[in-house]
Design a protein around this motif. Structure first.
Motif, PDB file in Angstrom:
ATOM      1  N   TYR A   1      27.838  39.280  37.098  1.00 25.19           N
ATOM      2  CA  TYR A   1      27.634  39.198  35.648  1.00 25.19           C
ATOM      3  C   TYR A   1      28.685  40.050  34.961  1.00 25.19           C
ATOM      4  CZ  TYR A   1      25.531  39.918  31.064  1.00 25.19           C
ATOM      5  OH  TYR A   1      25.314  39.973  29.711  1.00 25.19           O
TER       6      TYR A   1
ATOM      7  N   PHE B   1      17.866  36.937  37.589  1.00 21.40           N
ATOM      8  CA  PHE B   1      18.731  37.608  38.552  1.00 21.40           C
ATOM      9  C   PHE B   1      18.172  38.972  38.945  1.00 21.40           C
ATOM     10  CE2 PHE B   1      21.423  34.518  36.585  1.00 21.40           C
ATOM     11  CZ  PHE B   1      22.409  34.199  37.511  1.00 21.40           C
TER      12      PHE B   1
ATOM     13  N   ILE C   1      20.939  42.252  36.318  1.00 23.59           N
ATOM     14  CA  ILE C   1      21.679  41.193  35.632  1.00 23.59           C
ATOM     15  C   ILE C   1      20.725  40.492  34.669  1.00 23.59           C
ATOM     16  CG2 ILE C   1      22.867  38.982  35.927  1.00 23.59           C
ATOM     17  CD1 ILE C   1      23.925  40.040  38.589  1.00 23.59           C
TER      18      ILE C   1
ATOM     19  N   TRP D   1      27.918  34.496  34.020  1.00 24.22           N
ATOM     20  CA  TRP D   1      27.107  34.654  35.224  1.00 24.22           C
ATOM     21  C   TRP D   1      27.778  33.887  36.362  1.00 24.22           C
ATOM     22  CZ3 TRP D   1      25.248  33.861  30.388  1.00 24.22           C
ATOM     23  CH2 TRP D   1      24.232  34.712  29.926  1.00 24.22           C
TER      24      TRP D   1
END
Length: 125
Positions: free
Chosen positions: A43, A70, A74, A119
């Motif tokens: 990220y 995540f 993240i 991402w």
């Protein structure tokens, strides 16, 4: 003659019952894509740059959209629309961001950017 008609009737009923119980359900129609995928995740935004070789992504389906949660701090990627590419693969669509997310029952690949954030993931089950 009545017994022959009775046997034929029972056979026809059996055929109809077996045909209606067929297992023609497409895996894309059930949530085989939902669940936890593990592997390399990342990220980047203006304040964070996170990379993890042993992270995880938890995929959920909400209506017709998918959410990706995540690990390792993240931020979640939510509300992504998908279309069916083939029998067992979904591909991200729409203007909710740029990039590509592909998901099938065994693999999740993300290269996606939205609002200055990006991402990445290369994960398997």
């Amino acid at each position: 003659m009545k017994s022959i008609l009775r046997v034929i009737g029972v056979l026809l009923l059996a055929v109809v019952l077996f045909a209606s119980c067929s297992k023609d359900t497409d895996p894309a129609d059930v949530d085989v894509f939902a669940g936890t995928f593990k592997g390399k995740i990342g990220y980047v935004d203006d304040e964070k740059n996170i990379s993890q070789d042993n992270g995880s992504v938890f995929v959920t389906k909400v209506g017709t959209r998918y959410d990706f949660r995540f690990s390792d701090g993240i931020p979640d990627l939510t509300g992504v629309d998908f279309e069916k590419k083939d029998d067992n693969t979904m591909v991200s669509i729409g203007s909710s961001g740029t990039g590509l997310i592909t998901i099938n029952k065994d693999k999740l690949v993300i290269g996606f950017a939205r609002n200055g954030r990006s991402w990445t993931a290369d994960c398997g089950r």
